[in-house]
Design an enzyme around this catalytic site. Structure first.
Site, PDB file in Angstrom:
ATOM      1  N   LYS A  89      38.167  -7.525 -23.074  1.00  0.00           N
ATOM      2  CA  LYS A  89      38.986  -6.321 -22.965  1.00  0.00           C
ATOM      3  C   LYS A  89      38.184  -5.113 -22.473  1.00  0.00           C
ATOM      4  O   LYS A  89      38.694  -3.999 -22.441  1.00  0.00           O
ATOM      5  CB  LYS A  89      39.626  -5.975 -24.318  1.00  0.00           C
ATOM      6  CG  LYS A  89      40.396  -7.105 -24.968  1.00  0.00           C
ATOM      7  CD  LYS A  89      41.572  -7.554 -24.130  1.00  0.00           C
ATOM      8  CE  LYS A  89      42.396  -8.604 -24.858  1.00  0.00           C
ATOM      9  NZ  LYS A  89      43.477  -9.145 -24.006  1.00  0.00           N
ATOM     10  N   SER A  94      30.827  -8.674 -26.251  1.00  0.00           N
ATOM     11  CA  SER A  94      29.591  -9.459 -26.159  1.00  0.00           C
ATOM     12  C   SER A  94      28.418  -8.702 -26.776  1.00  0.00           C
ATOM     13  O   SER A  94      27.614  -9.274 -27.529  1.00  0.00           O
ATOM     14  CB  SER A  94      29.281  -9.826 -24.704  1.00  0.00           C
ATOM     15  OG  SER A  94      29.118  -8.671 -23.905  1.00  0.00           O
ATOM     16  N   ASP A 138      26.364  -0.640 -23.730  1.00  0.00           N
ATOM     17  CA  ASP A 138      27.159  -1.292 -24.764  1.00  0.00           C
ATOM     18  C   ASP A 138      26.306  -1.668 -25.969  1.00  0.00           C
ATOM     19  O   ASP A 138      26.709  -1.480 -27.123  1.00  0.00           O
ATOM     20  CB  ASP A 138      27.830  -2.551 -24.197  1.00  0.00           C
ATOM     21  CG  ASP A 138      28.941  -2.210 -23.214  1.00  0.00           C
ATOM     22  OD1 ASP A 138      29.227  -1.021 -23.033  1.00  0.00           O
ATOM     23  OD2 ASP A 138      29.509  -3.153 -22.632  1.00  0.00           O
TER      24      ASP A 138
END
Length: 436
Positions: A89, A94, A138
């Protein structure tokens, strides 16, 4: 005879995807004699069965700890993976699994790894073992983030500048387009190649301008003097050694380099003129044509947009503030699209936000509640982030967007709200078994 040491992985929610629910391996598979195997061999190892490639995100953390920190695992381990972060999404599923796994292993084995360093190690898992050429944002967010704050960072390679509190009158939503996203896809990799090509071109152009500033013949002196006055040799020297495109101000890019960056170039053409693009995690395909201008421009202007966004976020509580923040998000969205990382679904969601915003803008009775939107993560699908007022009206408009999107596509977008602390702030829970 050496004792077997097993690594057993169990994944909840595997029935919702094409991955196998379990993965078993002997930790000796990670050894080549008395040294850990290479990341390239590990990548091949996890790629043998597509249904078990997910294990690279989890077991890959073990190999990175062995390789980078020299950790020796003398016991077997069992790892249960359960995540509420939706997959594919564009919301860092991950990275969250990598950071959570490595944090848990570090806690069990008494490894003291700072959140920032843990994020960099997890990026190595994704880059070299999974094979996705992503940046570190991230992982940094998953490791260093805090609830109700935005993480201001520079990825050089990874430093947190500050944590910026989200004002109470502002609210963010995530809307899922239903189009699966993956940074491991070829589009993301080719855009990264184009970005590094652009950086190499800028560095070479700066070096050429420096050489023009030191004429070798009298006939060049007039032109060289003009070049020297226009650019400044010291400035050009810094640009000739440029390590990160975001450190180049937009005005310098437009003044000295933009006109000479091509829209596209083939791998053959680039390597013949410039040699290597100097990126450790991507390879140039000589026969492929790469977009260069848009991927080069994006990080230069995106850094400016992010700095402006941070400054505006704490400004006066007015609709003008929200409009400016929303405009920056729109600009980011279309800049990413220009790189080739957009999708029909994310564009449709952003357009719906615009329609509702401008419908309210032209109303005589009330102003807008939603002010902007942009694609998130690596793009090519995934989710969009929406900014608006923290009000009941904005929530109603988000629901309207959900309904209109479903009417057009048949898919009801998932809405993401709220935030939580990263692994560094959350810490860990340790369960001790007691014998009966």
């Amino acid at each position: 005879m050496e004792q077997c040491r097993f690594c057993k992985l169990y994944s909840f929610g595997s029935e919702l995807s094409n991955r196998a629910p379990t993965f078993d391996m002997d930790l000796s598979d990670f050894m080549d004699g008395d040294k850990p195997i290479s990341y390239e061999k590990a990548k091949e190892y996890f790629s043998q069965d597509p249904s078990q490639k997910w294990a690279a995100y989890v077991a890959g953390t073990v190999l990175v700890l062995m390789t980078e920190l020299g950790v020796q695992f003398t016991d077997s381990m069992s790892i249960l993976v359960s995540s509420s972060v939706p997959e594919g999404k564009g919301v860092s599923s991950s990275a969250s699994v990598e950071v959570a796994t490595m944090s848990a292993i570090a806690a069990v084995y008494g490894l003291n790894i700072a959140p920032r360093d843990l994020a960099i190690l997890c990026q190595k898992v994704e880059n070299h073992i999974v094979g996705a050429p992503c940046g570190v944002m991230d992982q940094m967010t998953s490791a260093c983030g805090e609830a109700n704050k935005l993480l201001a960072m520079v990825c050089q390679p990874a430093e947190v500048k500050e944590l910026v509190s989200i004002p109470t009158h502002i609210r963010f939503w995530g809307l899922d387009s239903g189009i699966r996203h993956s940074v491991g896809g070829t589009d993301y990799g080719s855009v990264r190649v184009g970005t590094y090509m652009g950086r190499k071109m800028i560095k070479c152009a700066a070096s050429d301008l420096i050489s023009q500033s030191f004429p070798s013949t009298p006939t060049q002196s007039c032109d060289a003097s003009e070049e020297y006055e226009k650019y400044g040799v010291d400035l050009l020297k810094s640009e000739a050694s440029l390590q990160y495109l975001c450190n180049l101000p937009p005005h310098r890019y437009e003044a000295a380099y933009a006109r000479d960056i091509p829209e596209f170039i083939t791998g053959d053409e680039f390597m013949e003129k410039y040699g290597d693009h100097n990126d450790a995690v991507t390879v140039i395909d000589p026969k492929r044509s790469y977009s260069v201008k848009a991927p080069t421009r994006h990080p230069i202007y995106e850094n400016f947009r992010v700095e402006a966004f941070k400054a505006l976020l704490t400004a006066a509580k007015t609709d003008e503030q929200l409009s400016a923040l929303g405009e920056l998000m729109y600009q980011c969205h279309y800049s990413y699209n220009a790189c080739g990382l957009g999708s029909d679904g994310t564009d449709r969601l952003v357009n719906l936000v615009q329609e509702i915003q401008h419908r309210k803008t032209t109303s005589q009775h009330e102003g807008p509640s939603l002010f902007g939107a942009k694609i998130t993560g690596g793009g090519s699908g995934g989710s969009v982030c929406v900014i608006g007022k923290n009000s009941l009206k904005s929530s109603e408009e988000i629901f309207e967007i959900q309904k209109r999107y479903k009417a057009a596509t048949g898919y009801l977008p998932i809405v993401f709200e709220g935030s939580s602390p990263g692994a560094g702030k959350f810490g860990y829970l340790k369960i001790r078994w007691r014998s009966a």
